[in-house]
Design an enzyme around this catalytic site. Structure first.
Site, PDB file in Angstrom:
ATOM      1  N   HIS A 136     -28.013  23.018   0.084  1.00 24.44           N
ATOM      2  CA  HIS A 136     -27.869  21.962  -0.652  1.00 24.44           C
ATOM      3  C   HIS A 136     -26.970  22.571  -1.989  1.00 24.44           C
ATOM      4  CE1 HIS A 136     -31.976  20.948   0.310  1.00 24.44           C
ATOM      5  NE2 HIS A 136     -31.778  19.966   0.384  1.00 24.44           N
ATOM      6  N   ASP A 164     -32.434  23.698  -2.505  1.00 18.32           N
ATOM      7  CA  ASP A 164     -32.366  23.223  -3.759  1.00 18.32           C
ATOM      8  C   ASP A 164     -31.887  21.810  -3.635  1.00 18.32           C
ATOM      9  OD1 ASP A 164     -32.174  23.439  -6.344  1.00 18.32           O
ATOM     10  OD2 ASP A 164     -30.090  24.260  -6.393  1.00 18.32           O
TER      11      ASP A 164
HETATM   12  C1  SAM Z   1     -29.528  20.486  -7.173  1.00 16.56           C
HETATM   13  S1  SAM Z   1     -28.179  20.085  -6.640  1.00 16.56           S
HETATM   14  C2  SAM Z   1     -27.370  21.453  -5.898  1.00 16.56           C
HETATM   15  C3  SAM Z   1     -27.201  22.733  -6.817  1.00 16.56           C
HETATM   16  C4  SAM Z   1     -26.562  24.069  -6.459  1.00 16.56           C
HETATM   17  N1  SAM Z   1     -27.533  24.453  -5.276  1.00 16.56           N
HETATM   18  C5  SAM Z   1     -26.479  25.040  -7.443  1.00 16.56           C
HETATM   19  O1  SAM Z   1     -27.402  25.767  -7.746  1.00 16.56           O
HETATM   20  O2  SAM Z   1     -25.360  24.976  -8.067  1.00 16.56           O
HETATM   21  C6  SAM Z   1     -28.368  19.222  -5.023  1.00 16.56           C
HETATM   22  C7  SAM Z   1     -27.096  18.851  -4.021  1.00 16.56           C
HETATM   23  O3  SAM Z   1     -27.827  18.669  -2.803  1.00 16.56           O
HETATM   24  C8  SAM Z   1     -26.961  17.338  -2.343  1.00 16.56           C
HETATM   25  N2  SAM Z   1     -28.015  16.780  -1.539  1.00 16.56           N
HETATM   26  C9  SAM Z   1     -28.561  15.602  -1.586  1.00 16.56           C
HETATM   27  N3  SAM Z   1     -29.330  15.485  -0.525  1.00 16.56           N
HETATM   28  C10 SAM Z   1     -28.922  16.168   0.480  1.00 16.56           C
HETATM   29  C11 SAM Z   1     -29.308  16.322   1.611  1.00 16.56           C
HETATM   30  N4  SAM Z   1     -30.228  15.523   2.479  1.00 16.56           N
HETATM   31  N5  SAM Z   1     -28.835  17.364   2.539  1.00 16.56           N
HETATM   32  C12 SAM Z   1     -27.481  18.134   1.912  1.00 16.56           C
HETATM   33  N6  SAM Z   1     -27.415  18.230   0.489  1.00 16.56           N
HETATM   34  C13 SAM Z   1     -27.979  16.932  -0.196  1.00 16.56           C
HETATM   35  C14 SAM Z   1     -26.754  16.728  -3.595  1.00 16.56           C
HETATM   36  O4  SAM Z   1     -25.429  15.933  -3.328  1.00 16.56           O
HETATM   37  C15 SAM Z   1     -26.460  17.850  -4.569  1.00 16.56           C
HETATM   38  O5  SAM Z   1     -25.200  18.232  -4.731  1.00 16.56           O
END
Ligand code: SAM
Length: 279
Positions: A41, A163
């Site tokens: 994520h 995440d």
């Molecule tokens: C908490 S943020 C990530 C922050 C990043 N890991 C950081 O520490 O900088 C969560 C991200 O997951 C994405 N997301 C949401 N559902 C998802 C999925 N099913 N698979 C992959 N990414 C997803 C969102 O768009 C968002 O950008």
């Protein structure tokens, strides 16, 4: 998919998560053999704290805003704060490294970074951020599919970050199941699973589900900045770390209290314990 990380970039939860990730990556660099980081994520990779959404919440002010340019609260925060400083060479805090930029800053020539982001706009931004970087690949699929597709990595060494934004009510259960399936494919990888500390019973259920996977060697690290007397706000930030590098537990037991003291709080504290010790 309404969640956009720009509103929260650099807040206390990000600081805790990224400081621990930086330490794990720093330890992975102790051996010359290549490693792979899979960020399931990923978000957009790098955040402009002067942008409108970041300025709207100003969440970073109680997070990285308290550390940047101030004396180092603990030496183990150095890899993290070095990565933030490298993005802001003029000494004014503007850019914040999300997990992709943080990983990229701490990797070596021989290492590889796989980034996955499902949101179409954020995926596009992420692709542009790393365009032309041959050590980095950017994918757009569901995070748990990305685990299946990329594990085990050919390097046989490395870190997986899970995440999610916790927009879905069953996210905790999906994380536990996703970890179980991923660990079956790659039992020796380091896994970091981030979770919000809002409603403690939900955290307990999640931790029990992870314990019930049968996986061993799982470290729990938590930092709370509010007392847990309401679940209507974010009280803290937690990480479960499967196969943590040697002595990471000891370092976190020193580093997290120093971090807690450096961040604003109305209470709370830190906790580092083995959820499941080594078998
Ligand atoms: C908490 S943020 C990530 C922050 C990043 N890991 C950081 O520490 O900088 C969560 C991200 O997951 C994405 N997301 C949401 N559902 C998802 C999925 N099913 N698979 C992959 N990414 C997803 C969102 O768009 C968002 O950008």
């Amino acid at each position: 998919m309404n969640y956009r990380h720009i509103f929260h970039a650099g807040n206390p939860a990000d600081v805790m998560k990224h400081a621990v990730l930086a330490l794990i990556l720093d330890r992975l660099c102790a051996k010359p053999t290549p490693f792979c980081v899979l960020d399931a994520h990923a978000g957009i990779g790098r955040y402009d704290l002067k942008s409108e959404p970041a300025r709207k919440t100003l969440e970073y002010q109680d997070g990285i805003g308290r550390l940047f340019g101030n004396p180092l609260p603990h030496p183990a925060l150095q890899p993290y704060l070095d990565a933030v400083a490298a993005l802001n060479p003029d000494g004014a805090l503007r850019w914040y490294p999300g997990s992709p930029r943080l990983a990229r800053a701490l990797m070596r020539e021989q290492d590889r970074l796989v980034l996955n982001e499902l949101h179409p706009d954020d995926w596009q931004t992420l692709k542009e951020e790393f365009a032309g970087d041959r050590r980095v690949s950017v994918q757009r699929t569901d995070a748990y599919q990305a685990l299946k597709a990329n594990l085990p990595p050919k390097e046989k060494r490395g870190l997986v970050l899970i995440d999610p934004p916790f927009e879905q009510p069953d996210e905790f259960a999906r994380m536990a199941e996703g970890l179980k399936a991923a660990h079956k494919r790659w039992p020796t990888g380091v896994y970091a699973l981030w979770y919000p500390i809002k409603e403690r019973p939900a955290v307990w259920r999640f931790q029990e589900a992870v314990e019930n996977t049968g996986i061993s060697k799982i470290l729990m690290a938590e930092l709370t900045w509010h007392p847990e007397d309401t679940h209507l706000r974010l009280n803290g930030s937690g990480l479960l770390i499967v196969n943590p590098p040697w002595t990471l537990d000891e370092t976190l037991r020193e580093m997290l209290p120093a971090l807690h003291a450096a961040l604003p709080s109305t209470g709370g504290g830190t906790k580092v314990d083995w959820l499941v010790p080594e078998a």
